[in-house]
Motif scaffolding. Sequence first.
Motif, PDB file in Angstrom:
ATOM      1  N   CYS A 243      -0.203  -1.238   0.962  1.00 45.16           N
ATOM      2  CA  CYS A 243      -0.513  -0.383  -0.196  1.00 45.16           C
ATOM      3  C   CYS A 243      -0.586   1.091   0.214  1.00 45.16           C
ATOM      4  O   CYS A 243      -1.297   1.440   1.159  1.00 45.16           O
ATOM      5  N   PRO A 244       0.130   1.963  -0.497  1.00 40.13           N
ATOM      6  CA  PRO A 244       0.132   3.385  -0.116  1.00 40.13           C
ATOM      7  C   PRO A 244      -1.210   4.082  -0.259  1.00 40.13           C
ATOM      8  O   PRO A 244      -1.376   5.188   0.252  1.00 40.13           O
ATOM      9  N   GLY A 312       4.371  -1.454  -6.659  1.00 40.49           N
ATOM     10  CA  GLY A 312       4.756  -2.876  -6.725  1.00 40.49           C
ATOM     11  C   GLY A 312       4.844  -3.568  -5.370  1.00 40.49           C
ATOM     12  O   GLY A 312       5.165  -4.753  -5.298  1.00 40.49           O
ATOM     13  N   LYS A 324      -0.016  -9.121  -9.334  1.00 38.32           N
ATOM     14  CA  LYS A 324      -1.167  -8.415  -9.912  1.00 38.32           C
ATOM     15  C   LYS A 324      -0.902  -8.028 -11.372  1.00 38.32           C
ATOM     16  O   LYS A 324      -1.823  -8.026 -12.188  1.00 38.32           O
TER      17      LYS A 324
END
Length: 333
Positions: A243-244, A312, A324
């Motif tokens: 996740c960024p 995503g 999610k």
Amino acid sequence: MARYYEIERTAWDKALIDLLSSFRVFAPILKGKTLDYQLIQEEHIPHIVYNIPKPVVPLKTFFLPIKENVVVYKKEEKPIIILGIPACDLSALDLLDKFFMTEVYNDHYYAGRREGSVLIGCDCHSANKHCHCTSYGLNPFPENNQDMTINMINGHAIISSFSMKGEELLSRILGMGLVIHTFDEVPERLTEIRLKVKRELEKANRLLPNYQETTDAVINSDKVIWEKYAKKCVSCGACATICPTCTCFLLIDRPGFEKVRQLDACQYPGFERTAGGENPLKKLEYRFKNRYLCKYLYRPEKFDAIACTGCGRCIEACIAKINKNELLIELTK
Ligand code: SF4
Ligand code: SF4
Ligand code: SF4
């Protein structure tokens, strides 16, 4: 207002060769079906991929490695250029910068890498299946944190600068006399692409609640939905690592004067375990829900920045095939 410059791709490639003498350049290259950043040598330049979403690893890995010894500070010899960054990853820096570069806590490792890099963003000229940036108020083209942008359209590069660092780089490129057109505003053909991709994303994600609706739904949710989805989760932590915007880390002492900073993930069983052995998030469904509370409530409240940019990647990386967005749509039905 930014100006836009058009040059032929061959001329842009020549400019990149020139930049290799002063910078280490990373850019997306396709390996099989995977698009990933690679350290560029001259022979890679014709193979750089532009405007296709999105490198498999987020931008944050350049500034926050999965693992590093924070006792030894190694300054890079050359500054770096990171080329081909999608808008969602650039936006993630809003939160990361507020987390790692404050007056109270300035992380020298993170800040040093941020300051020593030039970020060249790329518009997305198409969208991947799980992209949903527009649902969270972002556009599929860079609007913040980029030093420069590049768009490759029909063999021509359209470049622009948005910061002092970008301006310096742009002047060097323009000084090579490569420009064939200058525009005072976004060129029409680029505007058309932007509108098309935005429409596609909005259509694909029409059922997905927006950020505020998601926050409200997560706060008011019943435990049944978390139990249902958590049953499939194997606590691998891939969703957080990829996740960024996830920032949690552990500090581990190792023999030989090593203190290792290693990325943590709230899905790991020991995430909130205390020295006394207590663990408020012992149950998997609590940890599972915590990730959503963190993304949609805690982080936005504390940092005044979104903590999900809609890239995503967590959906693509989940080995349990937990989506999610399906969860959030179910939650707001
Ligand atoms: S939560 Fe998932 S979709 Fe959102 S920014 Fe993180 S990886 Fe991307
Ligand atoms: S989420 Fe948006 S900005 Fe990010 S890669 Fe996909 S289309 Fe591009
Ligand atoms: S990637 Fe999927 S299985 Fe792994 S921790 Fe995240 S939700 Fe669970």
